[in-house]
Structure formats: structure tokens, C-alpha cells
Design a protein around this motif. Sequence first.
Motif, PDB file in Angstrom:
ATOM      1  N   ASN A 188     -12.756  46.750 -80.927  1.00  0.00           N
ATOM      2  CA  ASN A 188     -12.732  45.746 -81.991  1.00  0.00           C
ATOM      3  C   ASN A 188     -11.441  45.896 -82.788  1.00  0.00           C
ATOM      4  O   ASN A 188     -10.525  46.616 -82.381  1.00  0.00           O
ATOM      5  CB  ASN A 188     -13.973  45.864 -82.883  1.00  0.00           C
ATOM      6  CG  ASN A 188     -14.130  47.254 -83.478  1.00  0.00           C
ATOM      7  OD1 ASN A 188     -13.139  47.942 -83.746  1.00  0.00           O
ATOM      8  ND2 ASN A 188     -15.373  47.692 -83.683  1.00  0.00           N
ATOM      9  N   GLU A 189     -11.352  45.245 -83.945  1.00  0.00           N
ATOM     10  CA  GLU A 189     -10.124  45.261 -84.712  1.00  0.00           C
ATOM     11  C   GLU A 189      -9.816  46.631 -85.321  1.00  0.00           C
ATOM     12  O   GLU A 189      -8.665  46.925 -85.649  1.00  0.00           O
ATOM     13  CB  GLU A 189     -10.196  44.213 -85.830  1.00  0.00           C
ATOM     14  CG  GLU A 189     -10.148  42.772 -85.324  1.00  0.00           C
ATOM     15  CD  GLU A 189      -8.845  42.448 -84.628  1.00  0.00           C
ATOM     16  OE1 GLU A 189      -7.787  42.927 -85.080  1.00  0.00           O
ATOM     17  OE2 GLU A 189      -8.870  41.714 -83.622  1.00  0.00           O
ATOM     18  N   THR A 190     -10.815  47.453 -85.491  1.00  0.00           N
ATOM     19  CA  THR A 190     -10.602  48.739 -86.169  1.00  0.00           C
ATOM     20  C   THR A 190     -10.768  49.949 -85.261  1.00  0.00           C
ATOM     21  O   THR A 190     -10.404  51.052 -85.651  1.00  0.00           O
ATOM     22  CB  THR A 190     -11.579  48.877 -87.358  1.00  0.00           C
ATOM     23  OG1 THR A 190     -12.930  48.797 -86.872  1.00  0.00           O
ATOM     24  CG2 THR A 190     -11.347  47.763 -88.361  1.00  0.00           C
TER      25      THR A 190
ATOM     26  N   ARG B  32      -1.219  36.194 -78.784  1.00  0.00           N
ATOM     27  CA  ARG B  32      -0.760  37.391 -79.495  1.00  0.00           C
ATOM     28  C   ARG B  32       0.695  37.661 -79.108  1.00  0.00           C
ATOM     29  O   ARG B  32       1.015  37.741 -77.917  1.00  0.00           O
ATOM     30  CB  ARG B  32      -1.651  38.572 -79.131  1.00  0.00           C
ATOM     31  CG  ARG B  32      -1.394  39.837 -79.931  1.00  0.00           C
ATOM     32  CD  ARG B  32      -1.872  39.695 -81.363  1.00  0.00           C
ATOM     33  NE  ARG B  32      -1.762  40.951 -82.071  1.00  0.00           N
ATOM     34  CZ  ARG B  32      -2.754  41.818 -82.241  1.00  0.00           C
ATOM     35  NH1 ARG B  32      -3.961  41.545 -81.745  1.00  0.00           N
ATOM     36  NH2 ARG B  32      -2.569  42.936 -82.898  1.00  0.00           N
TER      37      ARG B  32
END
Length: 338
Positions: free
Chosen positions: A165-167, A53
Motif C-alpha cells: 500500500n502507500e505506507t 506514475r
Amino acid sequence: MRSDIMQAGMLADALARQALAVCRYYLPSGRKQGRYWICGDVYGNPGRSLFIRISGRRAGKWCDAATGEYGDLLDLIMLNRGLGFRGTLAEARSFLHMPRLPEPPVTSPHENPDVYDPVAAARRLFAASVSITGTLAERYLDSRGIELTQDHTALRFHPQCYYRNETGFEVWPAMIAAVTDLGGVITGIHRTWLDPVTFDKAPVAQPRRALGQLLGHAVHFGQLGDIAIAAEGLETALTLKMLFPNLPVFAALSAAHLGALTLPDSLQRLYVARDNDPAGWRAFNRLRSRHADRDIHALVPRLNDFNADLNTFSPDPVRQWIAGQLLPEDVPQFVSCS
């Protein structure tokens, strides 16, 4: 050592702010794709299994989909250059044009409340957890064929542990393992999120995650003496502790961190229970080359790791398989522990 740990955190943060430059310098064969730098492995070979990342809150974090290894940019530099802990700090300072990193000032947490301290967060989470006895975490280990010995104070259970998580966040039960330095000071934790229905790992993208400073440290089971066993994974270490309860065993938590372990001066002989894959071999060879003055030997499972062996062959055959790989003078000490 405490100063080194504090400097490691500062260097990791500084490298993360220059994540793209780090990737271009150490992994020139990779390429940028969205918020990631993609490469074949930590050594810079071409491919698409290593994801680093390069922007956002998790800048600097990486994961190798082929080996399961993960870490921050300090870990990546250590593996890429084949360095030890302090050599990695020196290399990072050189890359950042920081010939000397000053000692960080000692401040009260209330003086800088907006600064996130992952080591402090890890200690708070471990303190908020409860004994593993009689919990879902103990049942999960039982499903892996592992019966806990009396020396499992490094393990705890948290019934509602946040998972990002992603959200946003989810909440799952989790097994919490304390990562400590040689003095027993907690430098980080390892979380295994669990599913209360299946008693297996939770159905999330990354059911295992670390928090804090892991480089050089491990999850310890037993007081280190003149002989010990080091393992990659937590379940492997617990398998070996169950088979040989009187011997100290510690888990590095990944092949990358296995190769970077800091060993105590009192340790005369170390058996390394590596996973049966290329990453396991590299980790063993790296650890042995870093500690060339120590007597270090590999323990190789029949399958991928010793927990897989335990669940396939049962305890006694696995114990005998390990005994066949020991030095003759150590066999009585190992076997008498069974």
C-alpha cells in the motif's frame, strides 16, 4: 520469443526512467500533477481518468480509472500507436534512440543479487502457492457462480500474500493465476487478494495486480488447438471454461492485453469474449486488425461481461446466448461440451 520477452523487460525499465518524457511525447494533451501525468486515456484525449506514475519506485505504471485498464509504458505505447508486440518493441527502441538492443548476458542470479527480476519473483510466488482446491480462492469463485473444471492448474492459492500500500505492506490471502507464453513457460502472475470474512475481494485499493511480463501472454485453461476462446478477465474465462469444458479458454487479464495477445500458428478460429464496453470493442478490433489472416469473431454478453450474465441468468440461458453468436458449423462442438 524468449529474447523478445527479455528485451521487453529491459525496454520497460528504460522507458520508466524517462517516464515524463514518454508522457510528453505520446500524451501531449496531458499535464503533470505531482508524481503523476494525468490524461483522458491512452490515446491522448484530454481528461482526468488516466494516471501515469512518472517518478518513484513505480515510475511508468499507469491505470485508467474509467476502464480499469493498467500496465507499463510498453503497454501504453502499444495502445497509443495501435501496434503489435514486436512493433511496440521497435517503437520503444526508436524512442529511446536504441536502434538495436543487444542480447542480455546469461548470468547466475548470485552474480547480481541486487537486481529485482519480476518474472523470477512471479515464478517464486506461484511455486510457493498451493492447490486451489478446498481453499478460500475456490470459495470466492463459487460465490461468482464458477465451478472449477479439472483443468485449473493455472490457478493456485497463497494464504499470506503481501500487498503493498502507500505506507508499507499488508498481508491477505490471494488467488494466484499463472501467466504463460505459448510454450507454457511462466512469464508472470496475476493476484486477486481476498477477504477471509466476506469471501469477496479484499478491501484494498487495488485487489487485483499483475507481476512479471504480461504483454502478449495469458492465463491458459486447456491445450490450445484449432479453435479457442479468449476473454478479458479471469472470471469471464473461467465462466466460459465451465460452460464449455472441452474447449481451450485463455484470459488476457485486461482489455489492453487482450488486444496484444500472441496467437499460435495452429489456431484457425478464435472467439473473443470481450466485455460489453468501449474498451472491449477497441481491444477486439485491435486484436482482429493485428491478426487479419485469422478467423476472429466477437462474443458479446448481455450485461457487462459473461460472469455477470452467469450470475443473473444462470448457466443454460448464457450457454444458449453464446450458441446464437457462433458460426453454424461450430455449434455442435460448443454445445456438445456442455
